[in-house]
Motif scaffolding. Structure first.
Motif, mmCIF file in Angstrom:
data_model
loop_
_atom_site.group_PDB
_atom_site.id
_atom_site.type_symbol
_atom_site.label_atom_id
_atom_site.label_comp_id
_atom_site.label_asym_id
_atom_site.label_seq_id
_atom_site.Cartn_x
_atom_site.Cartn_y
_atom_site.Cartn_z
ATOM 1 N N ASP A 31 -2.702 -44.053 -2.966
ATOM 2 C CA ASP A 31 -2.495 -43.336 -4.224
ATOM 3 C C ASP A 31 -1.488 -44.134 -5.043
ATOM 4 O O ASP A 31 -0.307 -44.209 -4.678
ATOM 5 N N PRO A 32 -1.914 -44.766 -6.131
ATOM 6 C CA PRO A 32 -0.997 -45.616 -6.906
ATOM 7 C C PRO A 32 0.150 -44.864 -7.550
ATOM 8 O O PRO A 32 1.115 -45.480 -7.995
ATOM 9 N N ASP A 46 -6.590 -34.918 -2.709
ATOM 10 C CA ASP A 46 -7.860 -34.827 -3.433
ATOM 11 C C ASP A 46 -8.570 -33.511 -3.175
ATOM 12 O O ASP A 46 -9.301 -33.000 -4.031
ATOM 13 N N ILE A 47 -8.364 -32.934 -1.988
ATOM 14 C CA ILE A 47 -8.948 -31.619 -1.690
ATOM 15 C C ILE A 47 -8.242 -30.548 -2.504
ATOM 16 O O ILE A 47 -8.888 -29.699 -3.145
ATOM 17 N N PHE A 48 -6.896 -30.579 -2.498
ATOM 18 C CA PHE A 48 -6.140 -29.582 -3.259
ATOM 19 C C PHE A 48 -6.450 -29.672 -4.752
ATOM 20 O O PHE A 48 -6.471 -28.671 -5.451
ATOM 21 N N TRP A 49 -6.698 -30.890 -5.232
ATOM 22 C CA TRP A 49 -6.981 -31.077 -6.656
ATOM 23 C C TRP A 49 -8.456 -30.800 -6.995
ATOM 24 O O TRP A 49 -8.846 -30.888 -8.136
ATOM 25 N N GLY A 50 -9.264 -30.473 -5.990
ATOM 26 C CA GLY A 50 -10.665 -30.144 -6.221
ATOM 27 C C GLY A 50 -11.555 -31.341 -6.459
ATOM 28 O O GLY A 50 -12.688 -31.198 -6.945
ATOM 29 N N ARG A 51 -11.076 -32.555 -6.107
ATOM 30 C CA ARG A 51 -11.876 -33.762 -6.350
ATOM 31 C C ARG A 51 -12.918 -33.982 -5.267
ATOM 32 O O ARG A 51 -13.965 -34.576 -5.523
ATOM 33 N N VAL A 52 -12.607 -33.563 -4.047
ATOM 34 C CA VAL A 52 -13.557 -33.689 -2.941
ATOM 35 C C VAL A 52 -13.597 -32.374 -2.174
ATOM 36 O O VAL A 52 -12.627 -31.607 -2.172
ATOM 37 N N ALA A 53 -14.716 -32.125 -1.509
ATOM 38 C CA ALA A 53 -14.861 -30.908 -0.719
ATOM 39 C C ALA A 53 -14.215 -31.100 0.646
ATOM 40 O O ALA A 53 -14.270 -32.198 1.224
ATOM 41 N N PRO A 54 -13.587 -30.066 1.195
ATOM 42 C CA PRO A 54 -12.965 -30.205 2.515
ATOM 43 C C PRO A 54 -14.020 -30.326 3.610
ATOM 44 O O PRO A 54 -15.055 -29.666 3.569
ATOM 45 N N ALA A 626 -8.656 -55.717 0.613
ATOM 46 C CA ALA A 626 -8.631 -55.656 -0.851
ATOM 47 C C ALA A 626 -7.230 -55.999 -1.335
ATOM 48 O O ALA A 626 -6.302 -55.225 -1.176
ATOM 49 N N HIS A 627 -7.056 -57.187 -1.899
ATOM 50 C CA HIS A 627 -5.786 -57.557 -2.498
ATOM 51 C C HIS A 627 -5.717 -56.935 -3.883
ATOM 52 O O HIS A 627 -6.701 -56.903 -4.608
ATOM 53 N N PHE A 628 -4.535 -56.451 -4.248
ATOM 54 C CA PHE A 628 -4.348 -55.888 -5.586
ATOM 55 C C PHE A 628 -5.463 -54.860 -5.867
ATOM 56 O O PHE A 628 -6.216 -54.967 -6.830
ATOM 57 N N GLU A 629 -5.515 -53.841 -5.002
ATOM 58 C CA GLU A 629 -6.645 -52.911 -5.011
ATOM 59 C C GLU A 629 -6.821 -52.192 -6.340
ATOM 60 O O GLU A 629 -7.933 -51.820 -6.709
ATOM 61 N N ASP A 630 -5.717 -52.023 -7.087
ATOM 62 C CA ASP A 630 -5.831 -51.323 -8.367
ATOM 63 C C ASP A 630 -6.822 -52.011 -9.306
ATOM 64 O O ASP A 630 -7.412 -51.381 -10.178
ATOM 65 N N GLU A 631 -7.004 -53.334 -9.140
ATOM 66 C CA GLU A 631 -7.944 -54.058 -10.001
ATOM 67 C C GLU A 631 -9.376 -53.576 -9.799
ATOM 68 O O GLU A 631 -10.220 -53.750 -10.676
#
Length: 857
Positions: A31-32, A46-54, A626-631
């Motif tokens: 998580d950046p 991500d579950i609490f934020w509703g982005r993915v199902a538990p 993955a180097h510099f994964e944000d890219e």
């Protein structure tokens, strides 16, 4: 009840109540927005934020956590830590308040056996539902239920919007005798009477930007029980540092420290060594940014605390073993990192101790000056100078200053840091569109077709003019500089009219347009022209060899040096490759040889190099680094470059198709480029051949001059040079002794002080030694000597410590002024000079007269 027992009881209890036990996630979250995992809920964000199902409606974990928000309290209070373990149970749309409260109460009173009358609770002041459950269902008397405001009993949202809700905390009452006074405010008081052991968060609202609270579609439970704090309650001790989990570390510190009675310093060392080991086990190394900066900061705090308890130099690394003893059976990753952690800590301690005392003296001087002025704030520039010169983190300076009631101008520190970074940018990075009068947003992205073809046709859609011309095409085989790989060069032919151009660089605009920097060599070009674009094939091939070689080097370094090695930067050019990686010390000759051997074995095996495109999550599941994964975040697909089973990385660069095409990889240097970052330079293919030929010619020349055994010949020359130098020193010594005897004969004395002034044409070092010998023979004395060397006049002055007749510095300044130069020094010795060697006699006379005047005044 020991910590291991509490941890096991908790997880088994919730498993028995339908919860899925999951492992702890890393201290470095995916998580950046977060530096560290600071709570059990982070891996379920991500579950609490509703982005993915538990995947499971009920979950329980023991999460390793790291926090620095209260670092100044670590060791000072009974319960603050950087690293700690958090027990948690979570419900995703399953049970809610009554379920969470009932499960918690049954565990603390039943499984742990804590007396009901020693437990207090707090609830949010407007949460009537939770209050009623504690009072009516659980049966806690109202006088032991505190209704507090949002500052105490409300969680979230993170930022201005998102999930949030009231919470309820369970406290253990240690007794009236531990409170601050008879008027103690209860659980909201900061005194040591009430120890919070569990927090139950009821996520039931979705906070809106405008401040409204809307009900969540799925209500969730997030709870956290501090394992160390709960253990202190159950073991009947007053601080976490007295529990069994800290016992091996505290015992080891007591054994090594000469002054372990400083409990605060001892506890800082114990806490920080745990945190450091766990951070390194999760791949963090000391550095100057992000997590690496925090690790270096806690190590330096531990070193300074170790000084206070007289921990022997190098003793910090020995404390890794008791950390492994106490927690290695629970977290095997720290066992695997044991050797690495000890080496890194030893290296950091050695490096920091070299500047620690000097930095502390400098800081003390500055603090004294500030106090003497009656100020209460240290300028940020001073704090930055301590950071820049002595490696003192801002927070360490702030802590030391706070001990004397002084604050730091943090804004001033930030300004000084920004100015330093601006000065260090020797090569400002600007895009081509920044140098040309154009709107970058108006440039459409260019289609890159150069993975499979080195020549192709494209339409010129934009011509930019400036110091040189820049062409933008709808499609191109030219690679634009990215990911450390330099841009292609080549040529462009206009198919619609007479026109030719040479491409000398390609950059990528933020819009995705490829900016071809060109020199037009013939004819002209207009927007809309069809052109043939041809890449310099030989140059691209050399670049591809070097790029694939960087992947091989990375994989080999991780095998030889350790899994902590991560790429920190690279340059892939046609003539060489440069690979920067995280590591804390120089590679040994043996390690370099091992890396080189592994890489070249894979080259000789001629294994295939494969590229695949897939979603980022799938790529990471295959083990791709993955180097510099944000890219890569937000991209529908990423490109994975696999070299058999030896290496697998996310990469958008160009590569060979089989490793045999590389030919050979030769490491030519290994060096430091920053603290915690090393750099390897290497050559491949014809570059390696060119270097080998150059070194072969050099060796042949050396044999011609030094014989068939150049090293033996060099040794002989070195011995001869040493013998000649010894003879020269002996001859010089004899001259100096002879001159000394000449000067001390019949020496002039004034007021019992010998005064010697003479011109002796010698090199400066010989002149200084002669002055020492003359003063030694005639003391108390004032010795003034001058000499002409290389067309310049030099003067030295030596004044015996037994006399205050004159200042050597003042005398030299007076004489050097006559010589047309300058000089100075301490009261008892000084040196100087100037270009007017012809005035040495005048200068020495003036110096002698000044001494006599002072002696006879």
């Amino acid at each position: 009840m020991r910590v291991d027992k509490i941890r096991t009881l908790y997880l088994e209890y919730f498993e028995q109540h339908g919860h899925k036990r999951l492992p702890s996630s890393s201290l470095v979250p995916n998580d950046p927005t977060l530096l560290f995992t600071a709570a059990g809920m982070v891996q379920f964000k991500d579950i609490f934020w509703g982005r993915v199902a538990p995947q499971y409606p009920r979950v329980t974990t023991c999460q390793k956590c790291f926090r620095t928000t209260d670092i100044e309290n670590v060791g000072v209070t009974a319960f603050h830590h950087t690293f700690f373990e958090m027990l948690g149970n979570f419900s995703f749309g399953d049970y809610f308040k009554e379920g969470a409260i009932s499960l918690a109460w049954k565990f603390v009173t039943g499984e742990l056996g804590i007396p009901r009358d020693r437990l207090w609770v707090s609830v949010y002041e407007e949460d009537d539902e939770a209050y009623a459950i504690w009072r009516d269902v659980i049966g806690i008397p109202p006088e032991r239920i505190a209704r507090l405001g949002k500052a105490h009993n409300w969680w979230g949202p993170v930022g201005n919007s998102g999930p949030c809700g009231p919470d309820s905390e369970i406290f253990y009452d240690t007794g009236d005798d531990t409170g601050c006074d008879p008027d103690c405010h209860g659980v909201e008081c900061d005194c040591d009477r009430f120890s919070e052991i569990w927090n139950l968060v009821f996520m039931q609202y979705d906070a809106q930007e405008d401040g409204r609270l809307l009900p969540l579609a799925r209500k969730n439970i997030d709870t956290g029980m501090g394992l160390e704090r709960t253990a202190a309650v159950l073991q009947g001790v007053t601080t976490d540092f007295e529990t069994d989990i800290f016992a091996p570390i505290i015992a080891a510190i007591a054994e090594q420290a000469q002054a372990a009675d400083d409990v605060i310093a001892r506890n800082i060392v114990a806490d920080h060594i745990r945190g450091a080991v766990f951070l390194m086990a999760d791949g963090i190394l000391p550095g100057n940014e992000k997590q690496g900066y925090v690790l270096r900061r806690i190590l330096r705090r531990a070193i300074r605390a170790g000084e206070k308890i007289a921990l022997a130099p190098g003793g910090l690394a020995a404390l890794v073993d008791p950390v492994i003893e106490s927690l290695g059976h629970v977290y095997p990753e720290i066992v695997a990192a044991q050797s690495l952690a000890a080496r890194v800590i030893a290296h950091e301690e050695e490096a920091f101790r070299q500047t620690l005392r000097a930095g502390e003296r400098r800081l003390a001087e500055k603090l004294d000056e500030i106090v003497d002025r009656g100020d209460k704030t240290m300028p940020g520039k001073i704090a930055f100078d301590l950071y820049d010169t002595y490696g003192f983190p801002l927070e360490m300076t702030a802590e030391i200053a706070a001990e004397r009631g002084i604050e730091i101008d943090r804004d001033g520190f930030s300004r000084a840091m920004a100015a330093q970074r601006a000065r260090s940018r020797h090569e400002p990075v600007t895009t081509a569109t920044g140098e040309f009068d154009t709107d970058a947003a108006a440039l459409p992205p260019t289609m890159f077709v150069g993975y499979g073809a080195l020549s192709g046709d494209g339409t010129l859609i934009r011509t930019l003019s400036g110091d040189e011309s820049v062409f933008v095409f709808d499609r191109t085989p030219f690679y634009a500089e990215s990911g450390g790989q330099v841009g292609d060069t080549g040529r462009i032919e206009n198919l619609d009219r007479t026109g030719a151009a040479t491409v000398f660089d390609v950059q990528k605009d933020p819009s995705g347009a490829f900016l071809h920097r060109v020199r037009i060599t013939q004819g002209e070009f207009h927007d809309g022209d069809r052109c043939r674009l041809t890449v310099d094939t030989d140059r691209r091939t050399r670049i591809a060899r070097n790029h694939t070689a960087t992947h091989l080097l990375h994989a080999a370094l991780r095998r030889v040096v350790g899994e902590h090695v991560i790429q920190a930067g690279s340059l892939v050019a046609p003539d060489e490759l440069r690979f920067d990686f995280s590591h804390f010390s120089p590679l040994s000759a043996n390690e370099i040889a091992q890396v080189e051997a592994i890489v070249n074995r894979v080259v000789r095996d001629d294994v295939p190099v494969r590229t695949d495109e897939m979603p980022l999550d799938q790529a990471k599941q295959t083990g791709a680094i993955a180097h510099f994964e944000d890219e890569y975040k937000g991209k529908a697909v990423v490109r994975v470059v696999s070299i058999d089973d030896f290496s697998r990385e996310l990469c958008g660069g160009t590569h060979v198709t089989r490793t045999g095409e590389i030919g050979i990889v030769k490491i030519v240097s290994e060096e430091s480029v920053a603290s915690g970052t090393r750099r390897i330079r290497a050559v491949t293919g014809d570059g390696a051949l060119t270097r080998w030929q150059s070194e072969t010619r050099l060796l042949a020349d050396l044999r011609t001059r030094l014989g068939d055994d150049p090293l033996g010949g060099l040794d002989r020359l070195t011995d001869e040079l040493a013998a000649l130098r010894a003879q020269l020193r002996a001859a010089t010594d004899a001259i100096i002794i002879s001159k000394r005897d000449e000067l001390v004969t019949g020496v002039e004395r004034i007021e019992n002080i010998a005064v010697v002034a003479a011109q002796v044409d010698m090199e400066l070092d010989a002149l200084k030694r002669l002055a020492d010998l003359v003063e030694e023979k005639t003391r108390p004395a004032v010795v003034l000597l001058g000499g002409a060397v290389g067309g310049r006049g030099i003067v030295v002055a030596k004044v015996s410590k037994e006399t205050n007749a004159a200042s050597a510095g003042d005398l030299v300044r007076e004489m050097a002024t006559i010589l047309g130069g300058g000089g100075g020094g301490a009261p008892h010795f000084a040196q100087g000079g100037g270009p007017h060697a012809d005035k040495l006699g005048q200068a020495l006379t003036a110096g002698r007269d000044a001494v006599i005047q002072r002696l006879t005044a």
